[in-house]
Design a protein around this motif. Sequence first.
Motif, PDB file in Angstrom:
ATOM      1  N   HIS A  96      47.780  40.976  51.145  1.00  0.00           N
ATOM      2  CA  HIS A  96      46.704  40.569  50.240  1.00  0.00           C
ATOM      3  C   HIS A  96      46.770  39.071  49.938  1.00  0.00           C
ATOM      4  CE1 HIS A  96      43.616  40.827  47.209  1.00  0.00           C
ATOM      5  NE2 HIS A  96      44.400  40.240  46.331  1.00  0.00           N
ATOM      6  N   LYS A 138      37.576  55.730  36.439  1.00  0.00           N
ATOM      7  CA  LYS A 138      37.254  54.520  37.198  1.00  0.00           C
ATOM      8  C   LYS A 138      37.496  54.783  38.679  1.00  0.00           C
ATOM      9  CE  LYS A 138      36.201  50.020  37.293  1.00  0.00           C
ATOM     10  NZ  LYS A 138      35.859  49.972  38.704  1.00  0.00           N
ATOM     11  N   ARG A 171      40.350  43.322  29.304  1.00  0.00           N
ATOM     12  CA  ARG A 171      39.783  44.677  29.176  1.00  0.00           C
ATOM     13  C   ARG A 171      40.631  45.475  28.200  1.00  0.00           C
ATOM     14  NH1 ARG A 171      38.190  46.614  34.329  1.00  0.00           N
ATOM     15  NH2 ARG A 171      36.189  45.700  33.727  1.00  0.00           N
ATOM     16  N   ALA A 217      33.120  46.258  37.060  1.00  0.00           N
ATOM     17  CA  ALA A 217      33.850  46.833  38.191  1.00  0.00           C
ATOM     18  C   ALA A 217      35.208  46.177  38.382  1.00  0.00           C
ATOM     19  CB  ALA A 217      33.029  46.676  39.469  1.00  0.00           C
ATOM     20  N   CYS A 218      35.314  44.909  38.029  1.00  0.00           N
ATOM     21  CA  CYS A 218      36.537  44.151  38.319  1.00  0.00           C
ATOM     22  C   CYS A 218      37.722  44.731  37.545  1.00  0.00           C
ATOM     23  CB  CYS A 218      36.340  42.688  37.918  1.00  0.00           C
ATOM     24  SG  CYS A 218      37.847  41.711  38.126  1.00  0.00           S
ATOM     25  N   ALA A 264      46.454  44.664  47.046  1.00  0.00           N
ATOM     26  CA  ALA A 264      45.814  43.928  45.960  1.00  0.00           C
ATOM     27  C   ALA A 264      46.168  44.527  44.612  1.00  0.00           C
ATOM     28  CB  ALA A 264      44.298  43.927  46.144  1.00  0.00           C
ATOM     29  N   HIS A 296      39.981  41.485  44.576  1.00  0.00           N
ATOM     30  CA  HIS A 296      39.913  42.907  44.919  1.00  0.00           C
ATOM     31  C   HIS A 296      38.637  43.217  45.700  1.00  0.00           C
ATOM     32  CE1 HIS A 296      43.268  44.463  42.478  1.00  0.00           C
ATOM     33  NE2 HIS A 296      42.965  43.521  41.623  1.00  0.00           N
ATOM     34  N   GLY A 297      37.557  42.479  45.388  1.00  0.00           N
ATOM     35  CA  GLY A 297      36.276  42.735  46.063  1.00  0.00           C
ATOM     36  C   GLY A 297      35.476  43.866  45.439  1.00  0.00           C
ATOM     37  N   GLU A 298      35.952  44.389  44.292  1.00  0.00           N
ATOM     38  CA  GLU A 298      35.234  45.489  43.640  1.00  0.00           C
ATOM     39  C   GLU A 298      33.862  45.045  43.141  1.00  0.00           C
ATOM     40  OE1 GLU A 298      36.162  48.853  43.047  1.00  0.00           O
ATOM     41  OE2 GLU A 298      37.552  48.344  44.637  1.00  0.00           O
ATOM     42  N   LYS A 315      40.711  38.281  56.380  1.00  0.00           N
ATOM     43  CA  LYS A 315      41.349  39.524  55.915  1.00  0.00           C
ATOM     44  C   LYS A 315      42.126  40.172  57.052  1.00  0.00           C
ATOM     45  CE  LYS A 315      38.314  40.964  52.162  1.00  0.00           C
ATOM     46  NZ  LYS A 315      37.440  42.003  51.640  1.00  0.00           N
ATOM     47  N   SER A 328      31.224  45.227  45.899  1.00  0.00           N
ATOM     48  CA  SER A 328      30.769  46.563  46.278  1.00  0.00           C
ATOM     49  C   SER A 328      30.018  47.259  45.149  1.00  0.00           C
ATOM     50  CB  SER A 328      31.929  47.421  46.792  1.00  0.00           C
ATOM     51  OG  SER A 328      33.002  47.350  45.925  1.00  0.00           O
ATOM     52  N   SER A 329      30.140  46.756  43.912  1.00  0.00           N
ATOM     53  CA  SER A 329      29.380  47.357  42.814  1.00  0.00           C
ATOM     54  C   SER A 329      28.084  46.623  42.533  1.00  0.00           C
ATOM     55  CB  SER A 329      30.195  47.334  41.528  1.00  0.00           C
ATOM     56  OG  SER A 329      31.326  48.124  41.662  1.00  0.00           O
ATOM     57  N   GLN A 343      36.476  51.013  44.987  1.00  0.00           N
ATOM     58  CA  GLN A 343      35.676  51.096  46.202  1.00  0.00           C
ATOM     59  C   GLN A 343      36.343  50.412  47.382  1.00  0.00           C
ATOM     60  OE1 GLN A 343      31.983  51.869  45.684  1.00  0.00           O
ATOM     61  NE2 GLN A 343      32.042  51.994  43.477  1.00  0.00           N
ATOM     62  N   THR A 344      36.710  49.148  47.216  1.00  0.00           N
ATOM     63  CA  THR A 344      37.184  48.415  48.390  1.00  0.00           C
ATOM     64  C   THR A 344      38.589  47.858  48.241  1.00  0.00           C
ATOM     65  OG1 THR A 344      36.197  46.446  47.466  1.00  0.00           O
ATOM     66  CG2 THR A 344      34.907  47.620  49.098  1.00  0.00           C
ATOM     67  N   THR A 345      39.100  47.838  47.022  1.00  0.00           N
ATOM     68  CA  THR A 345      40.371  47.153  46.832  1.00  0.00           C
ATOM     69  C   THR A 345      41.485  47.840  47.633  1.00  0.00           C
ATOM     70  OG1 THR A 345      41.928  46.370  45.187  1.00  0.00           O
ATOM     71  CG2 THR A 345      40.868  48.463  44.721  1.00  0.00           C
ATOM     72  N   SER A 346      42.526  47.090  47.955  1.00  0.00           N
ATOM     73  CA  SER A 346      43.591  47.620  48.808  1.00  0.00           C
ATOM     74  C   SER A 346      44.839  47.917  47.981  1.00  0.00           C
ATOM     75  CB  SER A 346      43.920  46.590  49.879  1.00  0.00           C
ATOM     76  OG  SER A 346      44.374  45.408  49.258  1.00  0.00           O
ATOM     77  N   TYR A 404      38.744  52.291  31.008  1.00  0.00           N
ATOM     78  CA  TYR A 404      37.762  53.319  31.352  1.00  0.00           C
ATOM     79  C   TYR A 404      38.413  54.689  31.314  1.00  0.00           C
ATOM     80  CZ  TYR A 404      34.522  49.751  33.044  1.00  0.00           C
ATOM     81  OH  TYR A 404      33.666  48.694  33.136  1.00  0.00           O
TER      82      TYR A 404
END
Lengths: 256, 225
Positions: B176, B95, B88, A170-171, B104, A219-221, B197, A224-225, B98-101, B92
């Motif tokens: 961030h 992709k 990486r 997820a990161c 960030a 990021h916090g991804e 935060k 959440s995953s 979910q939470t990233t801003s 992907y």
Amino acid sequence: MSDMNLTLKVWRQKSKDQKGCFETYKTLASEHMSFLEMLDVVNEKLERDGKDPVAFDHDCREGICGACSMVINGSPHGPEKATTTCQLHMRKFKDGDTIVIEPWRAKAFPVLKDLIVDRGAFDRIIQSGGYTSAATGGVPDANSILIPKERADEAMDAAQCIGCGACVAACPNASAMLFVGAKVSHLANLPQGQVEAKTRVQNMVTQMDKEGFGNCTNHGECESSCPKEISIKFISKMNREYLGALSHVQKSAAAE
Amino acid sequence: MNRDCPAQTSIGKKVLMALTGLMLSGFIVGHLLGNLTIFAGREWINSYAYHLEELKPLVWAARITLLGLVTIHILTAICLTIKNRQARPVAYAKKEHQTTSVGARTMALTGTVILAFIIFHLMHFTFRVTHPEISNSLDEHGHRDVFKMVVMSFQRPELAFGYVAALTLLFLHLSHGLWSLFQSIGLLGERTLPVAKKISCAVSFILYLAYISIPLTCYFGLVKV
């Protein structure tokens, strides 16, 4: 029972060194199936047709082993929170959906075949953490080591990690810091882990860097995953443990 | 096990980012306080600028320190970003985030533009090479007329809104960066994480409003020469 027509776009790759590509499959699925059962049906048909079935990791199929590992429509383990792929049910999808299925993508997790990646990097990080010293001899009395409730809870929260690698997948940076944070924290919170705590965190972080994972940029991804909802507070905890261990390790290196 | 020098490890580099970021944020606050003297009038800001320049050795020490901090911050960021991209190699096909801003995800981009802005800002107000026609006048005490330079600069729309745009990016970067730095040096926990935060967003927004108040009030004629 309502069946749904699905279009799957699945990453197919024969081996580590060969180039892969997406292949499209049409399948019928019942809403009662788990995601892996849906893939089993696809594979049965592929085998009947004399084709190579889609290779994917799976073991317990009850959400605790951490073997299943695929990115479903852009989310590791699919769109459901706190759920592994094997516990994801097809009722979460709709008739006519197109589902993209990919392996974890990280340099440290090379694809072995189709959706299976080599997560040996995690094993090597665990190994680098070493052992915990334990007293041998007679069985100690129950409750002879007192642990405050909050610490025990936090250790257990960290120990929930099943090492599936969804955090890395997820990161955006393919960082393994949530995994390493959880593994460092679970022992660092308990008295049994104290003896080697300082060298453990240093060794695990060094091994993590060596494996070629990225670096956390908060990021916090990962959180959440994570199918076990492990908090990024453990990354902060790992950083704290690591910084606290610096002087100790340099002293012991000097003594050697 | 052979260990690298702490500053070479992933956490070591993150701590370097955090500490240099913290000190640069401190400068951002101090710089703002100085700038806000413009609202007290021409006398105040000109006298502030005059006295600051009187402290030449200290000012140069501060400038060299800031240059060092910015250099470490940028070089470490480049190192980390390269490593993160390498981690990486195959992207992907699809992709979801979910939470990233926004803050960030755009740290490298906002950081780069802010660097370009800082260079322009120094050429504009510190070394006064971009607009010499309004930057070199003196007030009645024979001191540099900083008040006039700032107000007349921001009467030009391209400068006023250029500064507002650059400060918007600084706001994103800080929103961030501020909480992240405390996470990186290991100070956050279960209770403090969500609070940090929120405070990070609030503090960077307050700084943003205070900073953009200067070009905006000058542009709309609330502060006049």
